[in-house]
Design a protein around this motif. Structure first.
Motif, PDB file in Angstrom:
ATOM      1  N   PHE A  62       0.846  -1.201   0.000  1.00 36.80           N
ATOM      2  CA  PHE A  62       0.000   0.000   0.000  1.00 36.80           C
ATOM      3  C   PHE A  62       0.874   1.240   0.000  1.00 36.80           C
ATOM      4  N   ARG A  63       0.264   2.357  -0.364  1.00 39.31           N
ATOM      5  CA  ARG A  63       0.907   3.668  -0.333  1.00 39.31           C
ATOM      6  C   ARG A  63      -0.085   4.672   0.212  1.00 39.31           C
ATOM      7  N   TYR A  64       0.405   5.609   0.972  1.00 32.13           N
ATOM      8  CA  TYR A  64      -0.453   6.676   1.486  1.00 32.13           C
ATOM      9  C   TYR A  64      -0.580   7.787   0.444  1.00 32.13           C
ATOM     10  N   SER A  65      -1.756   8.386   0.394  1.00 33.43           N
ATOM     11  CA  SER A  65      -1.983   9.498  -0.528  1.00 33.43           C
ATOM     12  C   SER A  65      -1.128  10.698  -0.146  1.00 33.43           C
ATOM     13  N   ASP A  66      -0.978  10.908   1.146  1.00 30.29           N
ATOM     14  CA  ASP A  66      -0.111  11.971   1.649  1.00 30.29           C
ATOM     15  C   ASP A  66       1.315  11.438   1.689  1.00 30.29           C
ATOM     16  N   THR A  67       2.155  11.900   0.790  1.00 32.69           N
ATOM     17  CA  THR A  67       3.507  11.360   0.676  1.00 32.69           C
ATOM     18  C   THR A  67       4.394  11.696   1.869  1.00 32.69           C
ATOM     19  N   THR A  68       3.923  12.594   2.749  1.00 32.71           N
ATOM     20  CA  THR A  68       4.710  12.906   3.943  1.00 32.71           C
ATOM     21  C   THR A  68       4.465  11.902   5.066  1.00 32.71           C
ATOM     22  N   THR A  69       3.439  11.064   4.918  1.00 33.87           N
ATOM     23  CA  THR A  69       3.171  10.026   5.915  1.00 33.87           C
ATOM     24  C   THR A  69       4.195   8.907   5.753  1.00 33.87           C
ATOM     25  N   ILE A  70       4.864   8.549   6.825  1.00 35.46           N
ATOM     26  CA  ILE A  70       5.972   7.590   6.767  1.00 35.46           C
ATOM     27  C   ILE A  70       5.436   6.163   6.819  1.00 35.46           C
ATOM     28  N   ILE A  71       5.678   5.411   5.762  1.00 34.03           N
ATOM     29  CA  ILE A  71       5.142   4.054   5.655  1.00 34.03           C
ATOM     30  C   ILE A  71       5.757   3.128   6.693  1.00 34.03           C
ATOM     31  N   LYS A  72       7.041   3.261   6.957  1.00 28.29           N
ATOM     32  CA  LYS A  72       7.711   2.307   7.844  1.00 28.29           C
ATOM     33  C   LYS A  72       7.193   2.370   9.273  1.00 28.29           C
ATOM     34  N   ASP A  73       6.488   3.434   9.630  1.00 26.15           N
ATOM     35  CA  ASP A  73       5.913   3.545  10.972  1.00 26.15           C
ATOM     36  C   ASP A  73       4.525   2.920  11.060  1.00 26.15           C
ATOM     37  N   SER A  74       4.040   2.371   9.958  1.00 26.15           N
ATOM     38  CA  SER A  74       2.695   1.803   9.925  1.00 26.15           C
ATOM     39  C   SER A  74       2.605   0.549  10.788  1.00 26.15           C
ATOM     40  N   VAL A  75       1.379   0.253  11.226  1.00 23.45           N
ATOM     41  CA  VAL A  75       1.094  -0.963  11.986  1.00 23.45           C
ATOM     42  C   VAL A  75      -0.054  -1.682  11.288  1.00 23.45           C
ATOM     43  N   ALA A  76       0.193  -2.924  10.897  1.00 20.05           N
ATOM     44  CA  ALA A  76      -0.844  -3.752  10.267  1.00 20.05           C
ATOM     45  C   ALA A  76      -1.199  -4.878  11.226  1.00 20.05           C
ATOM     46  N   THR A  77      -2.479  -5.065  11.489  1.00 16.73           N
ATOM     47  CA  THR A  77      -2.926  -6.052  12.469  1.00 16.73           C
ATOM     48  C   THR A  77      -3.991  -6.974  11.893  1.00 16.73           C
ATOM     49  N   THR A  78      -4.088  -8.170  12.452  1.00 11.31           N
ATOM     50  CA  THR A  78      -5.175  -9.089  12.142  1.00 11.31           C
ATOM     51  C   THR A  78      -5.831  -9.527  13.444  1.00 11.31           C
ATOM     52  N   SER A  79      -7.043 -10.044  13.359  1.00 13.51           N
ATOM     53  CA  SER A  79      -7.761 -10.508  14.550  1.00 13.51           C
ATOM     54  C   SER A  79      -6.943 -11.580  15.263  1.00 13.51           C
ATOM     55  N   ASP A  80      -6.975 -11.541  16.580  1.00 14.59           N
ATOM     56  CA  ASP A  80      -6.194 -12.468  17.405  1.00 14.59           C
ATOM     57  C   ASP A  80      -6.984 -13.751  17.628  1.00 14.59           C
ATOM     58  N   ASN A  81      -7.217 -14.495  16.538  1.00 18.02           N
ATOM     59  CA  ASN A  81      -7.992 -15.733  16.661  1.00 18.02           C
ATOM     60  C   ASN A  81      -7.355 -16.911  15.922  1.00 18.02           C
ATOM     61  N   GLY A  82      -6.125 -16.722  15.458  1.00 22.90           N
ATOM     62  CA  GLY A  82      -5.403 -17.810  14.827  1.00 22.90           C
ATOM     63  C   GLY A  82      -5.764 -18.079  13.390  1.00 22.90           C
ATOM     64  N   VAL A  83      -6.710 -17.336  12.822  1.00 26.19           N
ATOM     65  CA  VAL A  83      -7.156 -17.594  11.450  1.00 26.19           C
ATOM     66  C   VAL A  83      -6.119 -17.129  10.439  1.00 26.19           C
ATOM     67  N   LEU A  84      -5.526 -15.984  10.696  1.00 29.13           N
ATOM     68  CA  LEU A  84      -4.673 -15.343   9.705  1.00 29.13           C
ATOM     69  C   LEU A  84      -3.393 -14.837  10.362  1.00 29.13           C
TER      70      LEU A  84
END
Length: 273
Positions: A95-117
């Motif tokens: 993914f890419r942010y529309s605002d190019t000043t937003t730093i991608i490396k600081d992003s946090v991606a999460t999934t539900s804590d149920n073992g599915v994914l």
């Protein structure tokens, strides 16, 4: 077995916005929502199911869908059009942010804590791998470094349908497959013995009678590692210039996409018998 007879890039880009989770999007979310998520860029582990074979459900409403201030590619496009993920296969997205000043490396991606994914970052430029672990549902969320929610969508994970079980699934488990309607509302019904019916519309042209076509199993798709391919051997259409050439179905049977001689026709999802 026999059942009784009773465009590509612009289309996908449009559907990513319109169909991702069904509902509207939110412009932002507080950092408290980010901190309340129990999984991060590392793999989710614990299961909410008492049985490994049980389908794990999560609370989800189509209005929970969010995609704002970013663009996405890879598996997120497939998810947007309703494609389930298959257990044991690695899926990539970026993914890419529309605002190019937003730093991608600081992003946090999460999934539900149920073992599915499980989710794993593969770089600091917004690239990730998703892996399905067991049947069920999981919610993927992406936050920027300020804790603002940019993406939230439901992901379904299912078992692979084995080759020997394809005919039973397509003919008897599924009543018919229904299109998204981007090329006119249409149905595909597999009736057994290598035959199927295509009914409804091609764009604005209505088929007065269903087109009975024939097909044969070709194998695993050469352009994807999680799809079966069927070659359409006859498609006697006298109503329009539509002629199906191939039909692709993901390993889980959750998404069908026929192509003509040039491009994608539409996406079709199963209506179970």
């Amino acid at each position: 077995m026999k059942k009784k007879l009773l465009f590509v890039a612009p289309l996908i880009a449009t559907m990513l916005v319109a169909c991702g989770g069904g509902g509207g999007s939110s412009s932002s979310s507080s950092s408290s929502e980010a901190s309340s998520s129990s999984s991060s860029s590392s793999s989710s582990s614990s299961s909410s199911s008492s049985s490994s074979s049980a389908f794990v459900k999560v609370d989800w409403n189509k209005d929970d869908y969010v995609m704002t201030g970013m663009s996405a590619g890879g598996t997120l496009i497939d998810i947007a059009v309703g494609k389930p993920l298959c257990i044991g296969i690695d899926y990539t997205f970026s993914f890419r942010y529309s605002d190019t000043t937003t730093i991608i490396k600081d992003s946090v991606a999460t999934t539900s804590d149920n073992g599915v994914l499980s989710i794993k970052a593969t770089s600091t430029d917004g690239s990730y791998i998703l892996t399905g672990n067991k049947e069920g549902e999981s919610i993927l969320k992406i936050y920027d470094g300020e804790g603002i929610l940019h993406y939230r969508n439901l992901i379904t994970v299912r078992h692979k349908i084995l080759k020997d079980d394809l005919d039973e699934f397509m003919v008897n488990t599924v009543d018919h497959f229904v299109s998204s309607g981007y090329n006119g509302k249409a149905n595909i019904t597999f009736i057994g013995d290598g035959a199927g019916l295509y009914s409804g519309y091609d764009g604005t042209t209505k088929f007065v009678e269903p087109i009975q076509f024939t097909y044969e199993y070709t194998g695993v798709s050469t352009s994807s590692d999680d799809e079966y391919c069927f070659t359409v051997t006859s498609f006697p259409n006298t109503y329009s210039d539509l002629v199906l050439a191939s039909i692709y179905m993901d390993f889980t049977g959750g998404l069908l996409h026929p192509v003509d001689r040039y491009t994608l026709v539409d996406f079709f999802t199963p209506v179970y018998a």
